[in-house]
Write an enzyme that holds these catalytic residues in place. Structure first.
Site, short mmCIF file in Angstrom:
data_model
loop_
_atom_site.label_atom_id
_atom_site.label_comp_id
_atom_site.label_asym_id
_atom_site.label_seq_id
_atom_site.Cartn_x
_atom_site.Cartn_y
_atom_site.Cartn_z
CB SER A 188 -26.10 83.80 -69.85
OG SER A 188 -26.01 83.34 -68.54
NE ARG A 189 -23.59 91.07 -67.30
CZ ARG A 189 -24.35 91.81 -68.09
NH1 ARG A 189 -24.04 91.93 -69.37
NH2 ARG A 189 -25.42 92.41 -67.63
CB VAL A 190 -22.35 84.03 -64.06
CG1 VAL A 190 -21.67 85.32 -63.71
CG2 VAL A 190 -23.83 84.09 -63.71
#
Length: 513
Positions: free
Chosen positions: A375-377
């Site tokens: 999950s990048r953010v």
């Protein structure tokens, strides 16, 4: 009876004087060919891209190809009775769908017409299915969580409000189950949900609607349906229609969650339309703009700032941010994430949850592969307690996977390695979860705390499930106020840590499982 010629002429003069000529100008064309739901029309000189074209029988088509002497359009609905020579008209309108709170709890088709037999819709107006995504200045960073209720997801792959998180995996790996559980977990969170079913069997969708109703989540959800038996045009447009319904809540300072199940079928429907329109095919026979097909859809999922909401509502809503969180689903073939559509959607989204067939068949459900899921953010949106306790879980699983590969070749293992392997196995077992059983933040935190602080060391692997069930029953019975506090605040400090430690110590000393 004698007719008086003077009277007759007077009567005719009166009628002529009263006659009102109304001229109506409309752009009319003629169908020149019909093939598999795509029609070619001659004579619509002023037609616009994406314009609705009125067909005989109260139906519409959408203009997609504008050529020098003809227009290519896709029919929305049945097309078997259309024939060459039929007259069609331009409407000057683009496709719009009904939006509003009245749609919650309803099942509608791509055009927003109810198909659940519960009577007409109570809507707040219409919204265009195609809309430009909010700009950079109108957005706000993601910092509030969307809890899916799954330990494996909320701890290692957290999702934030306004994020796009891809769920990807082969068929029969639990992709829809994960999405449906995420909807069920929003019953009390205030997040409105939209479930878009594209190209699925009607029986499957009926089952999903029934499950949502059973778990009290349908009243909070709009279900948009384009079944496998419907035309490619309706399957292609369904996600945009669902997105327009979700934007209604986003633009009014509320939070919404939309699930596209699945975008692979939408891409196939679009490929079919493009090939019938004689557009040049590219890789895997998809048209050149298949990336834009998904990017313009997924960019509409965003967290918008308070200024945007205030301007949109003309000052009615102040100081509130709105969000639309998207969980697109992509089906892979034999785990191939490097195919055209999967790589496109991976590059557009803010992370992916990769579900693996091998894990699913081994009984690890949800079958999340923590190695390539990311999950990048979402990390910025995690609650304090989850962020604190989940770090060790990912590390433990990474070390376990590495050691498990080596341990197959090594005959004798030292104590430290054996302990790490044992801990990894227990954490894997602990992250298993049944369908339709989402957990609260407090319940997840307690279970992760037990794993993190070594409380599972003397618990047999086969008894991890019963240990967890007994622990949760114990805290619900004897420590409900603390659980409530953690659920409300999500905070973590020395006091909460001490209380969690005390709960686990007393549980292990006094309870059996």
């Amino acid at each position: 009876m004698q007719l008086n010629s003077t009277e007759i002429s007077e009567l005719i003069k009166q009628r002529i004087a009263q006659f009102n000529v109304v001229s109506e100008a409309h752009n009319e064309g003629t169908i020149v060919s019909v093939s598999d739901g795509v029609i070619r029309i001659h004579g619509l000189a002023d037609c616009m891209q994406g314009e609705m074209i009125s067909l005989p029988g109260n139906r519409y088509a959408i203009a997609l190809n504008l050529e020098r002497d003809s227009v290519g359009a896709v029919v929305m609905g049945p097309y078997a009775d259309l024939a060459e020579g039929m007259k069609v008209k331009c409407t000057g309108r683009i496709l719009e769908v009904p939006v509003g709170r009245g749609l919650l709890g309803r099942v509608v088709n791509t055009l927003g017409a109810p198909i659940d037999g519960k009577g007409p819709l109570d809507h707040d107006g219409f919204s265009a299915v195609e809309a430009i995504a909010p700009g950079v200045i109108e957005r706000q960073s993601v910092d509030q969580p969307v809890q899916t209720g799954y330990k494996a997801v909320d701890s290692m792959i957290p999702i934030g409000r306004g994020q796009r998180e891809l769920i990807i995996g082969d068929r029969q790996t639990g992709k829809t189950a994960l999405a449906i559980d995420a909807i069920i977990n929003q019953r009390d969170s205030g997040i409105k949900c939209i479930y878009v079913a594209i190209g699925q069997k009607a029986s499957t969708i009926s089952n999903v609607v029934r499950k949502l109703e059973e778990h009290g989540a349908l009243a909070n959800t709009i279900v948009v349906v384009a079944t496998a038996s419907e035309s490619a045009a309706l399957q292609y447009l369904a996600p945009y229609a669902g997105c327009a319904m979700g934007e209604y809540f986003r633009d009014r300072g509320e939070d919404a969650l939309i699930i596209y199940d699945d975008l692979s079928k939408q891409a196939v429907a679009y490929r079919q339309i493009s090939l019938l329109l004689r557009r040049p095919p590219g890789r895997e026979a998809f048209p050149g703009d298949v990336f834009y097909l998904h990017s313009r859809l997924l960019e509409r999922a965003a967290r918008v700032n308070a200024e945007y909401v205030e301007a949109f509502t003309k000052g009615e809503v102040k100081g509130k941010t709105g969000s639309l969180t998207a969980l697109p689903i992509i089906e892979t073939q034999a785990g191939d994430v490097s195919a055209f559509v999967p790589t496109n959607v991976i590059s557009i989204t803010d992370g992916q949850i990769f579900l693996e067939t091998n894990l699913f068949n081994a009984g690890i459900r949800p079958a999340v592969n923590p190695g390539i899921s990311v999950s990048r953010v979402g990390g910025a949106a995690q609650t304090k307690i989850m962020k604190k306790l989940s770090g060790g879980i990912r590390t433990a699983l990474a070390q376990y996977r590495e050691l498990a590969a080596f341990s197959q070749f090594a005959s004798d293992l030292d104590d430290a390695t054996r302990k790490q392997l044992d801990h990894g196995q227990k954490v894997t077992e602990l992250l298993k979860q049944k369908q339709y059983a989402p957990m609260s933040v407090a319940q997840q935190s307690l279970v992760l705390f037990a794993a993190e602080r070594g409380y599972l060391a003397d618990v047999e692997l086969s008894k991890i499930g019963s240990f967890e069930a007994a622990l949760l029953a114990y805290v619900d019975r004897d420590h409900a106020p603390l659980m409530q506090e953690i659920n409300q605040t999500g905070g973590y400090n020395d006091e909460i840590e001490g209380k969690l430690k005390g709960i686990l110590d007393s549980f292990k000393a006094t309870q059996s499982w």
